[in-house]
Structures are given as C-alpha cells and as structure tokens.
Design a protein around this motif. Structure first.
Motif, mmCIF file in Angstrom:
data_model
loop_
_atom_site.group_PDB
_atom_site.id
_atom_site.type_symbol
_atom_site.label_atom_id
_atom_site.label_comp_id
_atom_site.label_asym_id
_atom_site.label_seq_id
_atom_site.Cartn_x
_atom_site.Cartn_y
_atom_site.Cartn_z
ATOM 1 N N GLU A 1 0.816 -1.214 0.000
ATOM 2 C CA GLU A 1 0.000 0.000 0.000
ATOM 3 C C GLU A 1 0.851 1.265 0.000
ATOM 4 O O GLU A 1 0.306 2.365 0.011
ATOM 5 C CB GLU A 1 -0.887 0.024 1.261
ATOM 6 C CG GLU A 1 -1.647 -1.252 1.550
ATOM 7 C CD GLU A 1 -2.944 -1.348 0.765
ATOM 8 O OE1 GLU A 1 -3.212 -0.438 -0.044
ATOM 9 O OE2 GLU A 1 -3.679 -2.319 0.969
ATOM 10 N N SER B 1 -4.304 1.914 4.253
ATOM 11 C CA SER B 1 -5.002 1.199 3.194
ATOM 12 C C SER B 1 -6.142 2.029 2.619
ATOM 13 O O SER B 1 -6.372 2.035 1.395
ATOM 14 C CB SER B 1 -5.547 -0.124 3.737
ATOM 15 O OG SER B 1 -6.241 -0.832 2.743
ATOM 16 N N SER C 1 -4.572 4.526 0.280
ATOM 17 C CA SER C 1 -4.064 3.864 -0.917
ATOM 18 C C SER C 1 -5.189 3.510 -1.885
ATOM 19 O O SER C 1 -5.105 3.788 -3.089
ATOM 20 C CB SER C 1 -3.303 2.587 -0.520
ATOM 21 O OG SER C 1 -2.985 1.802 -1.644
ATOM 22 N N LYS C 2 -6.236 2.920 -1.382
ATOM 23 C CA LYS C 2 -7.337 2.479 -2.238
ATOM 24 C C LYS C 2 -8.099 3.657 -2.823
ATOM 25 O O LYS C 2 -8.593 3.591 -3.966
ATOM 26 C CB LYS C 2 -8.279 1.571 -1.450
ATOM 27 C CG LYS C 2 -7.703 0.183 -1.182
ATOM 28 C CD LYS C 2 -8.649 -0.667 -0.351
ATOM 29 C CE LYS C 2 -8.172 -2.116 -0.271
ATOM 30 N NZ LYS C 2 -6.794 -2.238 0.241
ATOM 31 N N THR C 3 -8.226 4.747 -2.075
ATOM 32 C CA THR C 3 -8.963 5.907 -2.571
ATOM 33 C C THR C 3 -8.137 6.678 -3.598
ATOM 34 O O THR C 3 -8.674 7.169 -4.594
ATOM 35 C CB THR C 3 -9.369 6.834 -1.417
ATOM 36 O OG1 THR C 3 -10.021 6.070 -0.397
ATOM 37 C CG2 THR C 3 -10.311 7.919 -1.904
ATOM 38 N N GLY D 1 -5.934 5.324 -5.525
ATOM 39 C CA GLY D 1 -6.012 4.471 -6.696
ATOM 40 C C GLY D 1 -4.700 4.265 -7.406
ATOM 41 O O GLY D 1 -4.108 3.192 -7.350
#
Length: 561
Positions: free
Chosen positions: A199, A528, A531-533, A535
């Motif tokens: 991440e 996390s 990281s996911k937002t 992208g």
C-alpha cells in the motif's frame, strides 16, 4: 550500473560512453584510427558513444598511477570509502571527480567510464578493454549534457551533468509512512515485517542523529543494522561485514517491490536543536550533507528527509536553505561520481501552522526539495486553552474555536508561494490527542491524562465507553465519553477518505502518515484507505545498485534473498 575506467595522459584523447560489459570487448577490439579532437563530454547512454582523436594514446592494461592503462579497481574520492570491485570506478588520484585535470605542461589528464544502468542487481564480473578503438559516432543534443569552457591551453574544464531531473509528468500518487527505529523494540514493538508495503510508495526511516561537527550518524545502530530477524544468521556464521536489522528488511522490500522507495530521515523533534549550529557553518553543512549521503548509500536508501523542528528566525531560515542546497549538491555529485543515472530524493518535513511556516523561506527552499511532507496535524493539544480538532481538513463553521488551523489553509499558503501542488504530501496522524474534564469541542478542559502525555495510538481508539462523532464542516472525527468527560481528536477511515479525495481534487502529490506503529490492519487501516482511494500509486522505480556501501550484502544486492 557497470563501469570500466579508462585513463590517458596525452592531450589527444578518447572518450567512451555507456556500453554493456558483454558488448564492450567486441566493439573495442578493432583497429586503431586517427582523427582530430574537438570536444569533451560526459554522457549517460544505453549504447556506445565514441569521440576519437589524432595520435591516440597507447592503451594498455597497466596499473593505476601510470600514464595510461585500464583501471579495474575503485579509489575513494571526497572521503567516500568505495570498495574495490571490478565494475565500480571513480577518478584516480591524478585528477578531480570531473575527470579532467590540468597539468604543468598544459596537457589534460582525464578519466572516463563505460557504464550502463540496470534494473536488477547483478554480481560484478571482470571486463577487459582492448587496446584499440576505431569507431566514431555522433550523439543528439537531447541526450548529451555537457559544457566546455576555455582555460589554460590544452586543459578544458568539463561541467559534469547532474542526475536526471524530477519527471515532468505525473507518475502516480505517493503514499508514504514514517517508520521509527525505536519502535522496533519494547513490549509494543512494531517490526519491519508488519509494514503494509503493498500500500506504500515511500518509507521514511526515522531518525538519524547529528554530531556537533555536522556528521550524520545512527541513533540506534542495533535497530538499524544489528538486530537479527527470522532467516538472518543468529550465530553470525556469515563471513564479511553485513547489514541486518531494519536496513536489511527495507532493502529486501525494495528488491521485491520495485516502486517502493526508502529514505533516511534526519533530525526529528529530539535532535532538531542540533541543526542550529551545524546549518550556520559552511564546513559543518558540507560535513552534514556528505555524511548523510554516505549513510544513505550504506543503507541502500533512495534519498534523504530533513526534519528540522523548527528554524526560529530569518537567519536560521536562510541557513536551512543553504543546508538543503548542500544536500542537493552532495546527492547530485554522488550520482555523477558513481555513474548512477538516478535522482536521489531530498524531502522536507515542513510545518503546516503559520507560527512556524511563516518563518521559513519556503520559496528559497523549494528548488532543492523534491517532496514537501506537510505536517498537517497537531493543530491543537496540551498547549491550547480549549479542545479542538488536531488534523481537520477545513475550518468548521459550527465549531470555529475548535478549528483555528486547517490543512486547506496550509496547502493554499504553500501554493501561494509558487510551490507546485504535485510536490506536496499532506500528513495524516495515526494517533489521537486527548482532553480530559471537558464538555465538548472548543471548550475548556483540565489535563490530557498521564497515558502518553495525552497522545493515544489510533489502533486503541475509540476508548471503551466513548462515542465516535463526526464534524462534517471540518471533515474530522473525534470521540467523547459522557461518563469520564474525555474528548479525543483523531483520524478515522472516514476522515482519511475525505483527505484522499482532497488530494485528488487539488492535484497534490499524495499523503504520508506519522507513524507506522499506530495504524490498524485490515479494512480499518488508514494507510489502506488512503491507498485504495488514491487508486494510482507512484510508479517511479527505486534504486538497488550500491557498490560503494560498506555492507557487503547491500553492496551485492542481497544475493539469494
């Protein structure tokens, strides 16, 4: 990076650019040719470049220090202890690191290298250079970076090119975290193996200490390079001088995740007073910069982070600019000296609040800084008279006394000084700040508690019996316990989600977290969530080739690991 050093003392000369070692013998093993010398240049190339001269010097496999020959060993320059390896070469004692040295007779003695970059660490092998070279080739101006000025007859001065400039195009958001050496010990230790590297794009290893003479040194050598983890050699049966501890683990992460960069963070709150006399003295500034680069290379890191909290006046602010200039020059010189076509990073942990940020010459610092780690937290705490949000994104219309500062205010201030938004990372704390005996946000309180001086890790929050609340104006979370009357300000996945969206909307560089110990694992992880937002995470490559490291396993790229 591979390199073979060629040296000649006569005024006519041959300059050979980058070539893979396997192709060097075939390309150079041809008949000698004659032509006129016209210029000197230094190039980083994945292919061969030749500039030939009349009366070419006789090249032979003679020892270093003779008038001509092939040098297959390294010599230290400017205090760098470079190990002797067949494929790492620096300028000999006959001349400076630029490769050109005027002599009494007006002729030029010079050194050049064959070099090529490689994305994987390979073990060096010996290379022989034939004694003739007939090929002449031109190079386009967009690849060559050179400058020749007039001087004494026969003694041109060559300005060495620096490492590559920062990429002009966006290559993804940065998601960075500070990882502390002191956090690897104790009952609540956080080990390198727990880092969520998939991440992350950057790990800032904190903190290195500073000697009175300016030398950057380890603050905990055991945690850095001494501690043994699983699969290390517990009985020390491995021969040679090797790095263990967090340094080895971070290098292994880099080897398996080629977009992950690691940086040596120097200073921090405890060591920051040591910056004041060091930054004020030119000699100690140079010592600081050179030793920081040396330690970075020994550890196999990708750059240096400076955390000075904080310059107190205009004089110290100017000294900070000069310190950064010295570090940038030392990093660039290091890349050039060792033929590394890589830009090592220089980052700064910078204040968000106006009390400290307005004292800095941010515009003067910016040309030397690759990343601004904006410390967008600690907006309130035990030093204030009322409770408040400690890392709110915006000021809250509903709770103005609880949001005297905001991250958006800080970002606008930096951008207003001409700092490019893509260089700014906003900080997210993995801890909360506690206020006791209070009736709510923006209200008086009595004490912050004895646990951690009022600083509580995010993974322990909310405390038992507390309700988690949300301030939509500030885009900030907090908790409150009606029975104990304790208020805690901290970030949650919800507030982190809004910060990630803010980064994207404002076209910022990304975010960073202080520090790894406090985060949760799984879906509740702040790292996390960011990281996911975000992208698209930074795709720029890291660096693995450190043939000058004092540690053999770093020097050889952790073979077999």
């Amino acid at each position: 990076m591979r390199g073979v050093l060629v040296r000649a003392s006569a005024a006519p000369f041959v300059v050979v650019g980058g070539l893979a070692a396997g192709a060097a013998a075939a390309a150079l093993g041809q008949k000698r040719a004659e032509c006129s010398a016209s210029f000197t240049t230094t190039v980083y190339m994945p292919t061969t470049v030749y500039v030939t001269a009349s009366e070419p010097p006789a090249l032979s496999n003679s020892a270093p220090g003779t008038s001509s020959g092939v040098v297959a060993t390294s010599t230290s320059t400017s205090g760098d202890a470079v190990p002797s390896t067949p494929l790492s070469a620096t300028s000999s004692s006959a001349g400076p690191s630029t490769g050109v040295s005027p002599s009494d007779s007006g002729t030029a003695s010079f050194t050049v290298s064959l070099s090529t970059s490689t994305s994987a660490v390979e073990e060096p092998t010996s290379t022989q250079v034939p004694t003739s070279e007939p090929i002449s080739s031109s190079v386009t101006s967009d690849i060559i970076s050179s400058s020749v000025t007039s001087g004494a007859p026969g003694a041109p001065t060559v300005k060495p090119p620096g490492p590559p400039s920062p990429p002009p195009i966006f290559r993804g958001y940065k998601n960075a975290i500070y990882f502390t050496n002191w956090g690897t010990s104790g009952n609540s230790s956080y080990l390198p193996q727990e880092l969520p590297v998939s991440e992350l794009t950057h790990i800032l290893y904190a903190f290195a200490d500073i000697d009175a003479n300016g030398t950057v040194k380890s603050s905990d050598a055991f945690a850095d390079v001494g501690k043994r983890y699983a699969r290390d050699d517990p009985l020390n049966r491995t021969r040679g001088h090797h790095a263990y501890g967090a340094v080895k683990q971070l290098y292994l992460y880099k080897k398996r995740n080629r977009n992950l960069k690691t940086l040596l963070s120097v200073g921090g709150f405890d060591y920051s007073p040591k910056f004041v006399p060091v930054a004020a003295d030119p000699g100690r500034r140079r010592t600081f910069a050179d030793s920081a680069v040396r330690m970075m290379a020994d550890y196999g890191f990708d750059g240096i982070d400076i955390d000075w909290e904080y310059p107190a006046d205009a004089d110290q602010a100017q000294h900070f600019v000069l310190l950064l200039q010295a570090c940038r020059e030392a990093l660039d010189k290091f890349s050039f000296r060792h033929r590394l076509p890589y830009r090592f990073l220089l980052t700064v942990a910078s204040p968000a609040g106006p009390v400290n940020s307005h004292k800095l010459d941010l515009a003067g610092m910016d040309p030397y800084v690759d990343i601004w780690n904006l410390m967008a937290y600690d907006y309130t705490g035990s030093w204030d008279n009322t409770t408040g949000h400690q890392s709110n994104l915006y000021r809250s219309p509903r709770h103005p006394s609880a949001t005297k500062l905001s991250t958006d205010d800080a970002v606008q201030y930096y951008e207003g000084l001409g700092i490019r938004s893509s260089k700014i990372l906003i900080g997210v704390p993995t801890y909360g700040r506690s206020f006791e005996s209070t009736s709510g946000l923006g209200q008086a309180y009595a004490g912050v508690g004895t646990e951690g001086g009022g600083v509580l890790l995010y993974k322990t929050l909310p405390r038992p019996g507390a309700r988690e609340l949300w301030d939509d104006g500030a885009k900030a979370s907090w908790s409150y316990n009606d029975a104990t009357r304790e208020l805690v300000s901290y970030d949650t996945p919800r507030s982190t989600l809004y910060k990630a969206r803010y980064v994207r909307r404002k076209k910022l560089g990304g975010a960073f977290f202080w520090e790894a110990t406090g985060d949760r694992a799984g879906a509740a992880s702040l790292v996390s969530t960011m990281s996911k937002t975000l992208g698209w995470l930074d795709e720029s490559p890291n660096h693995l080739w450190y043939p000058m490291s004092q540690y053999e396993n770093i020097r050889w790229g952790m073979p077999g690991a």
